[in-house]
Enzyme design. Structure first.
Site, PDB file in Angstrom:
ATOM      1  N   HIS A  12     122.276  35.293 105.171  1.00 21.71           N
ATOM      2  CA  HIS A  12     121.563  35.794 106.360  1.00 21.71           C
ATOM      3  C   HIS A  12     120.824  34.610 106.977  1.00 21.71           C
ATOM      4  CE1 HIS A  12     119.615  39.342 108.512  1.00 21.71           C
ATOM      5  NE2 HIS A  12     119.000  38.277 109.004  1.00 21.71           N
ATOM      6  N   HIS A  14     120.540  32.662 110.741  1.00 29.06           N
ATOM      7  CA  HIS A  14     120.848  32.673 112.175  1.00 29.06           C
ATOM      8  C   HIS A  14     121.024  31.242 112.679  1.00 29.06           C
ATOM      9  CE1 HIS A  14     119.913  36.965 113.198  1.00 29.06           C
ATOM     10  NE2 HIS A  14     119.260  36.876 112.048  1.00 29.06           N
ATOM     11  N   ASP A  16     121.437  30.390 115.762  1.00 25.22           N
ATOM     12  CA  ASP A  16     120.629  30.199 116.968  1.00 25.22           C
ATOM     13  C   ASP A  16     119.133  30.333 116.680  1.00 25.22           C
ATOM     14  OD1 ASP A  16     121.181  32.843 116.432  1.00 25.22           O
ATOM     15  OD2 ASP A  16     122.037  33.307 118.387  1.00 25.22           O
ATOM     16  N   GLY A 170     118.228  42.392 116.680  1.00 22.03           N
ATOM     17  CA  GLY A 170     117.325  42.480 117.829  1.00 22.03           C
ATOM     18  C   GLY A 170     116.383  43.662 117.718  1.00 22.03           C
ATOM     19  N   GLU A 200     113.964  47.155 109.126  1.00 22.07           N
ATOM     20  CA  GLU A 200     113.037  46.024 109.302  1.00 22.07           C
ATOM     21  C   GLU A 200     111.893  46.475 110.205  1.00 22.07           C
ATOM     22  OE1 GLU A 200     113.106  41.300 110.668  1.00 22.07           O
ATOM     23  OE2 GLU A 200     114.695  42.636 111.377  1.00 22.07           O
TER      24      GLU A 200
END
Length: 333
Positions: A12, A14, A16, A170, A200
């Site tokens: 996990h 990212h 970006d 998101g 989350e």
């Protein structure tokens, strides 16, 4: 503590959310952009967490400067390449790098499919040059709504043979999973696996939705699962993995303290949980920090950490033969 004779994975992570401060400065100047500061230390508080943020959305705003400097496809390729180098420098043997091409394309109106191709090129070049194994997970950024996610998915599927999974990330509260059922039907038709950010910012119901309606076989974060014992039992029984990110959960105020993090409860229930970074550059951490600093704060024992490291390979979107090759490589160290 990391066991060198076992493969170290980050599932996990990212891409970006891991753009170097030096790269933000360099690309910002290359494209003549107005940055909030023009030296590394002055820029740091704008792009890196210096204290816990009040919410996930506030945390995510720190990522914005990183993607704001992606002025062309070469910049996207560079960032992808540097991500592989960063993983190598963090002693990672296998990384699953996830990215949102819509988010990366947005500031400078880049073609989404072009961003996907550039990221694929950069990661493949990095794997060749740095000798580590990495795969890509495409993200649909639910923050931007259903139509944007469809555009994003269309772009991702142009390179579907270069991806191992699709993720939904998101604004979990504002854009719940049931809005994206049709998107994930297309993911299933493309024969890609599914991991979803859930539990989350929203509760256990969001995780049930991710599993039952979207087809998730892994869940990102998932800290709210402990509110529902039936869900915990289901996760364990059905081998649905939890991608845990300790420091990130503190910095987003998802969890109040390391001591109260639910990762130990996952282990007690027999849920397969692994340890990951999330957004290393934004958090100012790397994977060894999670094993050597964050995990002891949580109260994980060396035996539990060993199990977590084993889980990281078990949960990877790899074939059995690829997993075995990584085990054999690590055993020789």
């Amino acid at each position: 503590m990391i066991i060198k004779q076992l493969p170290l994975t980050d599932l996990h992570r990212h891409l970006d959310g891991n753009i170097r401060i030096e790269t933000i400065l360099d690309l910002g100047q290359k494209f003549g952009l107005d940055l909030p500061a023009y030296d590394i230390e002055a820029l740091r508080p704008h792009v890196q967490i210096v204290e816990a943020e009040p919410s996930l959305v506030a945390f995510l705003s720190k990522l914005d400067w990183g993607v704001a400097v992606l002025g062309d496809l070469d910049a996207c390729r560079r960032v992808a390449y540097e991500n592989v180098q960063d993983a190598m420098n963090a002693q990672i043997d296998y990384a699953e790098l996830r990215f949102s091409p819509y988010y990366m394309a947005m500031k400078h109106n880049l073609p989404i499919a072009g961003v996907v191709e550039a990221v694929v090129d950069g990661v493949e070049a990095g794997c060749r040059d740095f000798g580590i194994k990495a795969n890509l997970i495409g993200i649909m950024s639910r923050t931007f709504g259903q139509d944007a996610c469809q555009q994003e998915l269309d772009g991702l599927l142009t390179q579907k043979h270069k991806l191992v999974a699709i993720d939904l990330a998101g604004d979990e509260l504002g854009q719940p999973g049931d809005l994206f059922v049709n998107h994930f039907k297309q993911v299933k038709d493309a024969d890609l696996r599914v991991t979803v950010h859930a539990g989350e910012a929203a509760g256990a119901a969001s995780m049930w939705q991710a599993i039952n309606e979207l087809g998730a076989v892994r869940i990102g974060h998932g800290v709210k699962a402990i509110e529902d014992p039936k869900l915990m039992e289901y996760l364990a029984k059905n081998n649905i993995g939890i991608e845990s990110c300790l420091t990130s959960n503190i910095q987003t105020s998802t969890v109040a303290s390391f001591e109260s993090h639910p990762i130990k409860t996952f282990l007690d229930y027999g849920v397969k949980v692994c340890l990951n970074t999330d957004d290393p550059a934004v958090e100012g951490i790397e994977l060894p920090h999670e094993y050597e600093v964050a995990a002891p704060k949580v109260g994980l024992t060396p035996e539990q950490l060993k199990q977590i490291q084993i889980n990281g390979l078990d949960l990877a979107f790899l074939s059995d033969s690829e997993k075995q090759a990584l085990r054999e490589m690590a055993a020789k160290r």
